[in-house]
Scaffold this active site. Structure first.
Site, mmCIF file in Angstrom:
data_model
loop_
_atom_site.group_PDB
_atom_site.id
_atom_site.type_symbol
_atom_site.label_atom_id
_atom_site.label_comp_id
_atom_site.label_asym_id
_atom_site.label_seq_id
_atom_site.Cartn_x
_atom_site.Cartn_y
_atom_site.Cartn_z
ATOM 1 N N GLU A 150 -18.317 19.988 5.405
ATOM 2 C CA GLU A 150 -18.552 21.133 6.279
ATOM 3 C C GLU A 150 -18.507 22.362 5.390
ATOM 4 O O GLU A 150 -17.445 22.793 4.941
ATOM 5 C CB GLU A 150 -17.494 21.221 7.377
ATOM 6 C CG GLU A 150 -17.884 22.216 8.461
ATOM 7 C CD GLU A 150 -16.760 23.121 8.881
ATOM 8 O OE1 GLU A 150 -16.891 24.356 8.652
ATOM 9 O OE2 GLU A 150 -15.759 22.628 9.421
ATOM 10 N N CYS A 201 -15.684 29.409 9.491
ATOM 11 C CA CYS A 201 -17.005 28.962 9.033
ATOM 12 C C CYS A 201 -18.048 29.100 10.126
ATOM 13 O O CYS A 201 -19.175 29.523 9.873
ATOM 14 C CB CYS A 201 -16.927 27.506 8.551
ATOM 15 S SG CYS A 201 -15.907 27.271 7.085
#
Length: 469
Positions: A243, A277
């Site tokens: 990720e 994020c």
């Protein structure tokens, strides 16, 4: 754990090299973190290999029961964990911050334990029968970030453990204490050696990513580091879940209600003071609503208190480290110098302790401005005008990342049509960044690959095996 002091004492080294961790809000010392070595990593891997076979043999029911007990242990120490997290990472106790993060750890452990994963019959026609199973990988390496250190660690370790693996965790050098403390609490309910945190430097991370005994690496962090892990995993053909960086776009359609969406837009962008994020990092607003959205969003943002995390009144905190502060300052300064309009913030106080950058909204900014094109990862949101939906979609898709995106509208059908055109792993409608342990999550383009959460996340922590016959 009986108290905050007892929790901190349980992870404070009694021998070996240590490193002082400082509070990003006050500059005061939080505690001492061990500086583990590659030799310590090898010892952890050896212990993991010894513990893993019995854990794998225990079966899903026993492993799920252990995860449920681990969730109970996290809840017993929730306030102490939240206080340590607030001091080390900087995020306030309240709002969607430290207490929220610790609560999410318990919730994810429980959801991972409860997710069914039965063998799948893929063919059964009377002549051929084939079943798809998922077997343990062995030892999993988990490398985590500094923005949500506890929660993302649980995202990595919970499915790995549920699937019968042992785990060696390498936390960020900025936030090792939070992860060490979380693991100490979880380990109250796990066999010895099954879960180990190695708090070392880059050499330890590189050794973990290349070690032949590590069958899979899970990594959350920058795209550049993710690419390095991909390269280093090649010789041993490791499985990977990555990720990586995002620069999430949000599109406000012409029919949206500015007042109704303003608070959702704010938290989509500024959760964890923008250090997420999958936060909203570029906001595209139609000409017809542009000034109204700017006005409503500015009013919401101006009312959100920022300060030291242990102060119960704050919901925004400092940037976790000075390097990130400097990145945000550089990008906002570049936007100002280009002629963009600063609606709020943009002028951090000097001479004060802590990495506090004020909540900043920037309007009338070009789509190619660095504040738009680069991931700021902090409390500064650019708001870009568009004239047609096609133009907004093209701008949103123009970058080489695609973790998340969002569409804001009163017309759900229209919003879903726009969502289907966006190049992102998740597209939210009338919200942004809301993750759920039941719903798969992963990135598109250079935001990484592999899925987390739900049954798909469990499968990613196993080796598929077909039994044919």
């Amino acid at each position: 754990m009986e108290s905050y002091d007892a929790l901190l004492a349980s992870i404070t080294p009694t021998a070996g090299e240590t490193r002082t961790i400082f509070d990003p809000a006050t500059g005061t010392a939080v505690g001492e973190a061990p500086v583990h070595t590659v030799e310590d990593l090898q010892a952890a891997i050896d212990a993991a290999q010894a513990a893993q076979p019995a854990w794998a043999a225990a079966g899903h029911d026993a492993r799920s029961a252990a995860l449920l007990k681990a969730a109970d242990a996290v809840e017993r120490s929730a306030e102490e964990l939240a206080r340590l997290l607030s001091r080390e990472q900087g995020k306030p106790l309240n709002g969607p911050n430290a207490r929220f993060e610790v609560g999410a750890c318990a919730a994810w452990l429980r959801a991972t334990a409860a997710t069914p994963l039965d063998a799948e019959t893929v063919v059964d026609d009377g002549e051929t029968r084939a079943e798809l199973h998922y077997r343990p990988i062995g030892v999993v390496g988990a490398i985590g970030p500094w923005n949500w250190p506890m929660m993302i660690t649980v995202w990595q370790i919970a499915p790995a453990l549920r699937m019968g693996n042992a785990v060696v965790v390498k936390p960020s050098e900025y936030t090792p204490l939070s992860v060490l403390a979380l693991a100490a609490v979880i380990n109250e309910e796990l066999p010895q050696g099954l879960l180990t945190v190695i708090s070392g430097g880059r050499d330890v991370g590189e050794a973990l990513a290349t070690h032949p005994a590590i069958g899979k690496v899970m990594f959350t962090g920058s795209t550049a580091t993710g690419k390095a892990i991909i390269r280093s995993s090649a010789d041993t053909v490791k499985r990977l879940t990555l990720e990586l960086g995002g620069n999430d776009a949000g599109i406000v359609l012409p029919d949206a209600d500015p007042a109704a969406i303003a608070e959702g837009l704010f938290w989509g962008a500024f959760i964890n003071t923008g250090q997420t994020c999958a936060a909203l990092k570029r906001l595209y607003v139609h000409d017809s609503l542009y000034e109204a959205v700017c006005t409503e969003l500015t009013a919401v943002a101006a009312a959100m208190p920022m300060g030291v995390g242990l102060d119960e009144g704050n919901v925004l905190g400092p940037l976790q480290n000075r390097q990130q502060f400097d990145i945000v300052a550089r990008l906002v300064d570049a936007a100002r110098d280009s002629g963009a309009r600063i609606l709020l913030g943009g002028n951090p106080e000097t001479g004060q302790p802590g990495n506090f950058y004020p909540t900043t909204l920037v309007a009338d900014i070009d789509n190619d401005n660095p504040l738009v094109a680069e991931e700021q990862f902090g409390p500064a949101l650019p708001i870009i005008r568009y004239s047609s939906v096609d133009q907004a979609v093209a701008m949103a898709n123009a970058l080489d990342v695609g973790l998340g995106a969002s569409v804001w509208s009163t017309d759900l059908d229209a919003a879903r049509q726009v969502a289907a055109r966006l190049e992102a792993g998740t597209v939210w409608i009338n919200k942004h960044g809301a993750v759920d342990p039941r719903i798969p999550f992963g990135g598109a383009k250079q935001s990484g690959y592999g899925l987390e959460f739900g049954a798909e996340g469990l499968k990613a922590l196993g080796v598929p095996q077909v039994i044919n016959g």
